[in-house]
Design a protein around this motif. Sequence first.
Motif, PDB file in Angstrom:
ATOM      1  N   VAL A 245      48.842  37.244  26.579  1.00  0.00           N
ATOM      2  CA  VAL A 245      48.046  36.111  27.049  1.00  0.00           C
ATOM      3  C   VAL A 245      46.799  35.992  26.188  1.00  0.00           C
ATOM      4  CG1 VAL A 245      46.761  35.147  28.987  1.00  0.00           C
ATOM      5  CG2 VAL A 245      48.902  36.368  29.402  1.00  0.00           C
ATOM      6  N   THR A 246      46.535  34.783  25.702  1.00  0.00           N
ATOM      7  CA  THR A 246      45.332  34.511  24.926  1.00  0.00           C
ATOM      8  C   THR A 246      44.673  33.260  25.468  1.00  0.00           C
ATOM      9  OG1 THR A 246      46.294  35.498  22.926  1.00  0.00           O
ATOM     10  CG2 THR A 246      44.386  34.050  22.638  1.00  0.00           C
ATOM     11  N   VAL A 247      43.435  33.401  25.892  1.00  0.00           N
ATOM     12  CA  VAL A 247      42.645  32.267  26.368  1.00  0.00           C
ATOM     13  C   VAL A 247      41.280  32.367  25.707  1.00  0.00           C
ATOM     14  CG1 VAL A 247      41.610  31.100  28.345  1.00  0.00           C
ATOM     15  CG2 VAL A 247      43.867  32.165  28.569  1.00  0.00           C
ATOM     16  N   GLY A 248      40.978  31.434  24.813  1.00  0.00           N
ATOM     17  CA  GLY A 248      39.733  31.521  24.061  1.00  0.00           C
ATOM     18  C   GLY A 248      39.746  32.763  23.190  1.00  0.00           C
ATOM     19  N   GLU A 249      38.708  33.593  23.309  1.00  0.00           N
ATOM     20  CA  GLU A 249      38.628  34.816  22.520  1.00  0.00           C
ATOM     21  C   GLU A 249      39.236  36.012  23.245  1.00  0.00           C
ATOM     22  OE1 GLU A 249      34.599  35.433  21.432  1.00  0.00           O
ATOM     23  OE2 GLU A 249      34.462  33.619  20.181  1.00  0.00           O
ATOM     24  N   ALA A 250      39.640  35.821  24.488  1.00  0.00           N
ATOM     25  CA  ALA A 250      40.208  36.924  25.277  1.00  0.00           C
ATOM     26  C   ALA A 250      41.716  37.028  25.046  1.00  0.00           C
ATOM     27  CB  ALA A 250      39.923  36.712  26.761  1.00  0.00           C
ATOM     28  N   THR A 251      42.162  38.222  24.682  1.00  0.00           N
ATOM     29  CA  THR A 251      43.587  38.482  24.445  1.00  0.00           C
ATOM     30  C   THR A 251      43.962  39.780  25.142  1.00  0.00           C
ATOM     31  OG1 THR A 251      43.533  37.372  22.298  1.00  0.00           O
ATOM     32  CG2 THR A 251      45.372  38.867  22.709  1.00  0.00           C
ATOM     33  N   GLY A 252      45.105  39.773  25.790  1.00  0.00           N
ATOM     34  CA  GLY A 252      45.553  40.984  26.451  1.00  0.00           C
ATOM     35  C   GLY A 252      46.993  40.876  26.899  1.00  0.00           C
ATOM     36  N   THR A 253      47.478  41.948  27.509  1.00  0.00           N
ATOM     37  CA  THR A 253      48.857  42.030  27.964  1.00  0.00           C
ATOM     38  C   THR A 253      48.907  42.050  29.480  1.00  0.00           C
ATOM     39  OG1 THR A 253      49.484  43.271  25.987  1.00  0.00           O
ATOM     40  CG2 THR A 253      50.988  43.375  27.869  1.00  0.00           C
ATOM     41  N   ARG A 316      58.852  41.032  46.345  1.00  0.00           N
ATOM     42  CA  ARG A 316      57.486  41.437  46.010  1.00  0.00           C
ATOM     43  C   ARG A 316      57.442  41.800  44.526  1.00  0.00           C
ATOM     44  NH1 ARG A 316      55.933  45.333  51.227  1.00  0.00           N
ATOM     45  NH2 ARG A 316      56.226  43.709  52.823  1.00  0.00           N
ATOM     46  N   ALA A 317      56.300  41.516  43.893  1.00  0.00           N
ATOM     47  CA  ALA A 317      56.181  41.776  42.461  1.00  0.00           C
ATOM     48  C   ALA A 317      54.780  42.278  42.135  1.00  0.00           C
ATOM     49  CB  ALA A 317      56.480  40.510  41.660  1.00  0.00           C
ATOM     50  N   ALA A 318      54.697  43.279  41.258  1.00  0.00           N
ATOM     51  CA  ALA A 318      53.424  43.818  40.793  1.00  0.00           C
ATOM     52  C   ALA A 318      53.044  43.147  39.485  1.00  0.00           C
ATOM     53  CB  ALA A 318      53.523  45.328  40.602  1.00  0.00           C
ATOM     54  N   LEU A 319      51.856  42.552  39.453  1.00  0.00           N
ATOM     55  CA  LEU A 319      51.328  41.910  38.253  1.00  0.00           C
ATOM     56  C   LEU A 319      50.099  42.695  37.815  1.00  0.00           C
ATOM     57  CD1 LEU A 319      51.706  39.268  36.485  1.00  0.00           C
ATOM     58  CD2 LEU A 319      49.826  38.335  37.833  1.00  0.00           C
ATOM     59  N   ASP A 320      50.156  43.285  36.628  1.00  0.00           N
ATOM     60  CA  ASP A 320      49.086  44.173  36.147  1.00  0.00           C
ATOM     61  C   ASP A 320      48.358  43.568  34.957  1.00  0.00           C
ATOM     62  OD1 ASP A 320      48.962  47.263  37.152  1.00  0.00           O
ATOM     63  OD2 ASP A 320      50.928  46.382  37.560  1.00  0.00           O
ATOM     64  N   PHE A 321      47.011  43.648  35.007  1.00  0.00           N
ATOM     65  CA  PHE A 321      46.215  43.316  33.832  1.00  0.00           C
ATOM     66  C   PHE A 321      45.034  44.273  33.769  1.00  0.00           C
ATOM     67  CE2 PHE A 321      44.088  40.874  37.120  1.00  0.00           C
ATOM     68  CZ  PHE A 321      42.740  40.903  36.784  1.00  0.00           C
ATOM     69  N   ASP A 322      44.429  44.396  32.587  1.00  0.00           N
ATOM     70  CA  ASP A 322      43.284  45.279  32.426  1.00  0.00           C
ATOM     71  C   ASP A 322      42.004  44.451  32.333  1.00  0.00           C
ATOM     72  OD1 ASP A 322      41.813  47.643  32.119  1.00  0.00           O
ATOM     73  OD2 ASP A 322      43.410  48.543  30.906  1.00  0.00           O
ATOM     74  N   THR A 323      40.883  45.149  32.268  1.00  0.00           N
ATOM     75  CA  THR A 323      39.595  44.467  32.356  1.00  0.00           C
ATOM     76  C   THR A 323      39.304  43.571  31.166  1.00  0.00           C
ATOM     77  OG1 THR A 323      38.555  46.439  31.418  1.00  0.00           O
ATOM     78  CG2 THR A 323      38.605  46.257  33.805  1.00  0.00           C
ATOM     79  N   VAL A 328      39.807  35.763  31.893  1.00  0.00           N
ATOM     80  CA  VAL A 328      40.998  34.919  32.014  1.00  0.00           C
ATOM     81  C   VAL A 328      41.387  34.736  33.479  1.00  0.00           C
ATOM     82  CG1 VAL A 328      43.449  34.748  31.439  1.00  0.00           C
ATOM     83  CG2 VAL A 328      41.816  35.587  29.727  1.00  0.00           C
ATOM     84  N   PHE A 329      41.320  35.827  34.248  1.00  0.00           N
ATOM     85  CA  PHE A 329      41.695  35.773  35.660  1.00  0.00           C
ATOM     86  C   PHE A 329      40.531  35.383  36.566  1.00  0.00           C
ATOM     87  CE2 PHE A 329      45.260  38.168  34.066  1.00  0.00           C
ATOM     88  CZ  PHE A 329      46.314  37.802  34.894  1.00  0.00           C
ATOM     89  N   VAL A 333      33.118  38.620  42.174  1.00  0.00           N
ATOM     90  CA  VAL A 333      32.240  39.782  42.290  1.00  0.00           C
ATOM     91  C   VAL A 333      32.811  40.798  43.267  1.00  0.00           C
ATOM     92  CG1 VAL A 333      29.952  40.560  43.042  1.00  0.00           C
ATOM     93  CG2 VAL A 333      30.174  38.501  41.642  1.00  0.00           C
ATOM     94  N   ALA A 334      33.340  40.314  44.391  1.00  0.00           N
ATOM     95  CA  ALA A 334      33.871  41.217  45.412  1.00  0.00           C
ATOM     96  C   ALA A 334      35.231  41.809  45.033  1.00  0.00           C
ATOM     97  CB  ALA A 334      33.983  40.479  46.748  1.00  0.00           C
ATOM     98  N   LYS A 335      35.803  41.354  43.924  1.00  0.00           N
ATOM     99  CA  LYS A 335      37.103  41.839  43.442  1.00  0.00           C
ATOM    100  C   LYS A 335      38.200  41.699  44.498  1.00  0.00           C
ATOM    101  CE  LYS A 335      35.385  45.853  41.893  1.00  0.00           C
ATOM    102  NZ  LYS A 335      33.929  45.721  41.797  1.00  0.00           N
ATOM    103  N   ILE A 336      38.204  40.545  45.150  1.00  0.00           N
ATOM    104  CA  ILE A 336      39.228  40.293  46.160  1.00  0.00           C
ATOM    105  C   ILE A 336      39.968  38.982  45.884  1.00  0.00           C
ATOM    106  CG2 ILE A 336      38.135  41.631  47.996  1.00  0.00           C
ATOM    107  CD1 ILE A 336      36.921  39.057  49.061  1.00  0.00           C
ATOM    108  N   ARG A 337      39.691  38.354  44.740  1.00  0.00           N
ATOM    109  CA  ARG A 337      40.368  37.090  44.449  1.00  0.00           C
ATOM    110  C   ARG A 337      40.456  36.892  42.945  1.00  0.00           C
ATOM    111  NH1 ARG A 337      36.965  34.058  46.522  1.00  0.00           N
ATOM    112  NH2 ARG A 337      35.988  33.190  44.666  1.00  0.00           N
ATOM    113  N   VAL A 338      41.610  36.406  42.492  1.00  0.00           N
ATOM    114  CA  VAL A 338      41.791  36.073  41.085  1.00  0.00           C
ATOM    115  C   VAL A 338      42.324  34.653  40.990  1.00  0.00           C
ATOM    116  CG1 VAL A 338      42.223  38.456  40.361  1.00  0.00           C
ATOM    117  CG2 VAL A 338      44.138  37.004  41.022  1.00  0.00           C
TER     118      VAL A 338
END
Length: 438
Positions: A245-253, A316-323, A328-329, A333-338
Amino acid sequence: MSARNLYSVAPSAARLTDSLRDIGYDFPTAVADVVDNSVAAGANRVEIDIVFDGFDSWVMIADDGEGMSANGLLEALRYGSRRDYGRGDLGRYGLGLKTASLSQCRSLTVVSRRRAATARTVSRMIDLDLIAEVDDWVVAEPANDERVVKARETVADTGGTVVLWRGLDRVLPERKPEGGWARRRLEALAGRTADHLGTVFHRFLEGEVGDGLVITVNGEKVQPWNPFAPDEPSREVLPPLRFEVTVGEATGTVSLQRYVLPSRDQFSSQAEFERLSGPLNWNRQQGLYVYRAQRLVQWGGWNGMRGIDEHTKLARAALDFDTDLDVVFNINVAKIRVAMPPQLRQLLERPVHELCMRADDAYRKNSRGASEGAEVASEQLAALSRSEASGATPPMPVVGLALRAAAMRAGEYAALQRIGERLRAEAPDVAAALGFRD
């Protein structure tokens, strides 16, 4: 830059700290945000005490992590901490400790000691009443009262950090905080908090991540709740997928792992089926489970890609991303919504549709099996009636089938299954004769 006049306009500390209390936390999510700091500090054990004492009720969150120096503690209590967050760090905005804690209480005290033998124990406090009085961003040294002494003793030998909440104005009722209702509320919040922590940190508690994490709430060990039923042999696991995934300057898996959970009859036990239904129950627990740096931040629902459906409740499905993909997501602040980025949504639509088709098929096969079983049992029920009319004694297996048919018609098949489990435990010969097998 052209020369111009600049004016410093500091915000009102009293007004802004009061506004930041409504950033979106409830009690369990606020505790979880503090536990994030413990995990980031390398803690192996986090002990949470939620203690009712009327107006003086308190919450203490103690860990055996790295601890902080005096300067480090002051920086941790700064709104918008200047510290850098590395990849995989559970923190992000430099607000969590303060906003999470003060969303529930008026007084936040932190006592910390680094693990080094030469380290000293330091303690600092943010008090909203004091900030309101002086209208400034002040941090104070707390009085050495009973709670602070206990916190200092906790970290004296091994190091670590203790977070102490007092003045629980957002937790206890404004009127009669010493009453029975207030006590019951705090007890209920302790239970909800344990369940929440067991869900969001289940990978850490199971030892899948890190060196093994133990969390206790009021002395009781928190049990992990893994939404994907890893111990169920009838679970179906689809091939894993990875997306760039690439959005602007952010790239990750981003990785996706899909599961079709067993139907009720295929679960190892009725109790396990009920446990895996989760806090929202089967229908609303279907969908995506979004993990940020291995920590669960959102669960249930399909993020607008499809609706909740009874026939896909086993999906059910696990969707994983890193910081590195936080921006992108749009993690809050509360880390309860993406927020699901449009690019990723398009990539997910086909594998999510495939998963739901497999879950729908599993659901319908089970339904057809139950229906066919009911038809067969109904025939046996008719045979039983004919046997009774002729005076013959029906064989026990026919009686068992008749019971199942009657239970299905009455909508009480689950109750009959529980009766069968009890019979197998207490009268196995009778259970076998009636056809109630494992």
